[in-house]
Design an enzyme around this catalytic site. Structure first.
Site, PDB file in Angstrom:
ATOM      1  NE  ARG A  38      -3.865   7.259  -3.180  1.00 22.74           N
ATOM      2  CZ  ARG A  38      -4.751   7.613  -4.095  1.00 22.74           C
ATOM      3  NH1 ARG A  38      -4.548   8.692  -4.841  1.00 22.74           N
ATOM      4  NH2 ARG A  38      -5.867   6.914  -4.257  1.00 22.74           N
TER       5      ARG A  38
ATOM      6  CD  GLU B   8      -8.541   2.185  -2.812  1.00 20.44           C
ATOM      7  OE1 GLU B   8      -9.102   1.124  -3.139  1.00 20.44           O
ATOM      8  OE2 GLU B   8      -7.868   2.316  -1.782  1.00 20.44           O
TER       9      GLU B   8
ATOM     10  CD  GLU C 277      -0.203  10.822   6.758  1.00 20.20           C
ATOM     11  OE1 GLU C 277      -0.874  10.611   7.776  1.00 20.20           O
ATOM     12  OE2 GLU C 277       0.738  11.656   6.695  1.00 20.20           O
ATOM     13  CB  SER C 278      -2.176  10.303   0.104  1.00 17.31           C
ATOM     14  OG  SER C 278      -3.491  10.133   0.610  1.00 17.31           O
ATOM     15  CD  GLU C 279      -0.874  17.235  -0.055  1.00 20.65           C
ATOM     16  OE1 GLU C 279      -1.889  17.746  -0.585  1.00 20.65           O
ATOM     17  OE2 GLU C 279       0.277  17.672  -0.222  1.00 20.65           O
TER      18      GLU C 279
ATOM     19  NE  ARG D 133      -3.466   2.516   2.473  1.00 20.01           N
ATOM     20  CZ  ARG D 133      -4.086   3.038   3.503  1.00 20.01           C
ATOM     21  NH1 ARG D 133      -3.991   2.479   4.697  1.00 20.01           N
ATOM     22  NH2 ARG D 133      -4.821   4.122   3.355  1.00 20.01           N
ATOM     23  CG  HIS D 134      -0.826   4.908  -1.201  1.00 18.80           C
ATOM     24  ND1 HIS D 134      -1.079   5.817  -0.200  1.00 18.80           N
ATOM     25  CD2 HIS D 134      -2.031   4.451  -1.617  1.00 18.80           C
ATOM     26  CE1 HIS D 134      -2.376   5.921  -0.013  1.00 18.80           C
ATOM     27  NE2 HIS D 134      -2.985   5.097  -0.867  1.00 18.80           N
TER      28      HIS D 134
ATOM     29  N   GLY E  87     -10.039   7.543  -3.561  1.00 20.01           N
ATOM     30  CA  GLY E  87     -10.320   6.857  -4.817  1.00 20.01           C
ATOM     31  C   GLY E  87      -9.304   7.201  -5.880  1.00 20.01           C
TER      32      GLY E  87
END
Length: 188
Positions: free
Chosen positions: A57, A79, A10-12, A7-8, A21
């Site tokens: 990401r 996603e 942490e994104s913003e 999994r990537h 999504g």
């Protein structure tokens, strides 16, 4: 064959508690640190093939986790499409809408149905089944990783019972006939 689905970081959108999504949200500083931490977990593995979702990401996570790697961008690793929910707070829907999403996906919000999402995941893993390689890295998203887990174990597992932190690594094995969960690692 072992397939490491990562999994990537942490994104913003993750940090801000938003539906993401297909939004192309970049990693935060913590997300970049997450990706560097996962690098230590997979550092001893030699990958013959590396794939990444075409969203920022996931691509950024791949580049940080395996510095200098060459990866193939794959749209089917995205996603699940959450439609009109993208960019809205996670608490913007009620409990009935959450139940509907768990049952059939996001088509009610103009997004992707659960069936279409599963078909996308199955198509990719069926393609992998034809490869004669030992180790594959796949940089994707929580929904994709959980969706693959559901396919492999043969049932839909309750999301609240699966801890899938940013940069979680699901390791799956394919023996030529059967997919199995090998291990699940959450990076702290």
């Amino acid at each position: 064959m072992r397939v490491y689905v990562i999994r990537h970081g942490e994104s913003e959108s993750n940090r801000n508690g938003l539906w993401t999504g297909w939004l192309d949200a970049p990693l935060t500083d913590k997300g970049r640190d997450d990706a560097a931490a996962v690098s230590a977990v997979i550092s001893g593995v030699s990958f013959e093939k590396i794939y990444a979702s075409d969203l920022k990401r996931a691509k950024s996570t791949a580049s940080i986790a395996i510095p200098g790697c060459k990866y193939e961008l794959r749209r089917e690793l995205r996603e699940i499409n959450v439609g009109d929910l993208a960019g809205n707070p996670l608490d913007s829907i009620n409990s009935e809408e959450k139940k509907e999403i768990q049952k059939s996906g996001y088509s009610v919000f103009g997004g992707e149905s659960k069936a279409d999402f599963e078909k996308r995941i199955r198509s990719f893993i069926e393609e992998l089944e034809g490869d004669c390689v030992e180790n594959v890295a796949v940089f994707s998203h929580a929904g994709w990783l959980r969706g693959l887990l559901d396919i492999v174990v043969g049932c839909i597992l309750p999301r609240e019972k699966i801890l899938c932190k940013n940069c979680a690594v699901g390791v799956f094995e394919y023996d030529g006939a059967l997919w199995k969960l090998h291990s699940w690692i959450n990076i702290d």
